[in-house]
Enzyme design. Sequence first.
Site, mmCIF file in Angstrom:
data_model
loop_
_atom_site.group_PDB
_atom_site.id
_atom_site.type_symbol
_atom_site.label_atom_id
_atom_site.label_comp_id
_atom_site.label_asym_id
_atom_site.label_seq_id
_atom_site.Cartn_x
_atom_site.Cartn_y
_atom_site.Cartn_z
ATOM 1 N N ARG A 80 5.053 10.855 -3.021
ATOM 2 C CA ARG A 80 5.021 10.405 -1.499
ATOM 3 C C ARG A 80 6.514 11.032 -0.565
ATOM 4 N NH1 ARG A 80 5.127 4.323 1.927
ATOM 5 N NH2 ARG A 80 4.158 5.235 3.627
ATOM 6 N N HIS A 135 13.091 -2.060 2.611
ATOM 7 C CA HIS A 135 11.798 -1.137 2.761
ATOM 8 C C HIS A 135 12.776 -0.034 2.162
ATOM 9 C CE1 HIS A 135 9.612 -3.255 5.387
ATOM 10 N NE2 HIS A 135 10.184 -4.000 6.084
ATOM 11 N N ARG A 195 12.707 4.376 13.043
ATOM 12 C CA ARG A 195 11.639 5.672 12.626
ATOM 13 C C ARG A 195 10.942 4.943 13.815
ATOM 14 N NH1 ARG A 195 9.577 5.206 7.268
ATOM 15 N NH2 ARG A 195 7.995 6.896 7.489
ATOM 16 N N TYR A 220 10.653 9.081 1.024
ATOM 17 C CA TYR A 220 11.130 7.265 0.297
ATOM 18 C C TYR A 220 11.623 8.678 -1.198
ATOM 19 C CZ TYR A 220 8.113 6.168 3.687
ATOM 20 O OH TYR A 220 7.345 4.919 4.919
ATOM 21 N N ALA A 232 3.121 -0.636 4.769
ATOM 22 C CA ALA A 232 2.091 -0.543 5.890
ATOM 23 C C ALA A 232 1.629 -2.133 6.776
ATOM 24 C CB ALA A 232 1.219 0.336 6.177
ATOM 25 N N PRO A 291 0.778 -0.968 -0.095
ATOM 26 C CA PRO A 291 -0.191 -0.142 -0.268
ATOM 27 C C PRO A 291 0.601 1.370 0.547
ATOM 28 C CG PRO A 291 -0.282 -1.241 2.029
ATOM 29 C CD PRO A 291 0.097 -1.931 1.617
ATOM 30 N N ASN A 292 -0.009 2.403 -0.782
ATOM 31 C CA ASN A 292 1.016 3.644 -1.315
ATOM 32 C C ASN A 292 2.643 3.447 -1.890
ATOM 33 O OD1 ASN A 292 -1.144 4.948 0.601
ATOM 34 N ND2 ASN A 292 -0.579 3.706 2.370
ATOM 35 N N ASN A 305 8.487 -5.215 -0.779
ATOM 36 C CA ASN A 305 7.890 -4.404 0.166
ATOM 37 C C ASN A 305 6.861 -4.148 0.309
ATOM 38 O OD1 ASN A 305 7.540 -2.161 1.562
ATOM 39 N ND2 ASN A 305 8.767 -0.766 0.250
ATOM 40 N N GLU A 333 12.917 -8.788 1.885
ATOM 41 C CA GLU A 333 11.861 -7.727 2.311
ATOM 42 C C GLU A 333 12.830 -6.452 2.291
ATOM 43 O OE1 GLU A 333 10.635 -8.405 6.505
ATOM 44 O OE2 GLU A 333 10.269 -6.361 6.785
HETATM 45 C C1 DQA Z 1 8.603 0.917 4.105
HETATM 46 C C2 DQA Z 1 7.774 1.151 5.617
HETATM 47 C C3 DQA Z 1 6.737 1.124 5.924
HETATM 48 O O1 DQA Z 1 6.928 1.236 7.765
HETATM 49 C C4 DQA Z 1 6.432 1.164 5.596
HETATM 50 O O2 DQA Z 1 4.328 2.101 6.227
HETATM 51 C C5 DQA Z 1 5.664 1.892 3.879
HETATM 52 C C6 DQA Z 1 7.025 1.871 3.287
HETATM 53 C C7 DQA Z 1 9.294 1.943 3.738
HETATM 54 O O3 DQA Z 1 9.580 1.103 2.300
HETATM 55 O O4 DQA Z 1 10.634 2.350 3.912
HETATM 56 O O5 DQA Z 1 4.694 2.000 3.866
HETATM 57 O O6 DQA Z 1 7.990 -0.011 3.738
#
Ligand code: DQA
Length: 146
Positions: free
Chosen positions: A17, A100, A107, A22, A77, A9-10, A74, A98
């Site tokens: 964003r 990020h 964070r 990011y 959340a 998501p997102n 990735n 995984e």
């Molecule tokens: C994320 C880190 C997550 O905590 C966050 O919710 C994201 C992006 C990252 O790529 O740093 O959506 O996965």
Amino acid sequence: MDVLVINGPNLNTLGTREPEIYGFTTLAEIEAGLIAQGAGSGLAVDTFQSNHEGEIIDRLHAARDDGTRFVIINPGAFTHTSVAIRDAFAAVALPFCEVHISNVHARESFRQHSYLSDIAVGVMTGFGTYGYTMAMDFVIHTLQED
Ligand code: DQA
């Protein structure tokens, strides 16, 4: 295909964003780079993004039968919330990295727990979008050893 890249998501909003966290690279640019990186080593790469937990689970189930040998994810959340995505990885028994973009350990405390990390092959966190490239480099290395 050989490698499946999933973004949660997102992450479709990358580029605009929270760029201070990011960066400015878009998801389309990341995906194109990973496809080219895989192709350079003779690997077929498929990409998938969804804002919906169930769609990610459905895509993982499909990966069991479509030739996928490795997943880079990735989970956004869902990393911090989804027992269901964890169970999907366990169900399909595919190896995964995984990724990020941000350093989740630097964070908020709620980002410091992942439901996936302990069953992942490895985790890239905090290397910006280059973390995807590093994960793909590892996957290429691993699949070429097979
Ligand atoms: C994320 C880190 C997550 O905590 C966050 O919710 C994201 C992006 C990252 O790529 O740093 O959506 O996965």
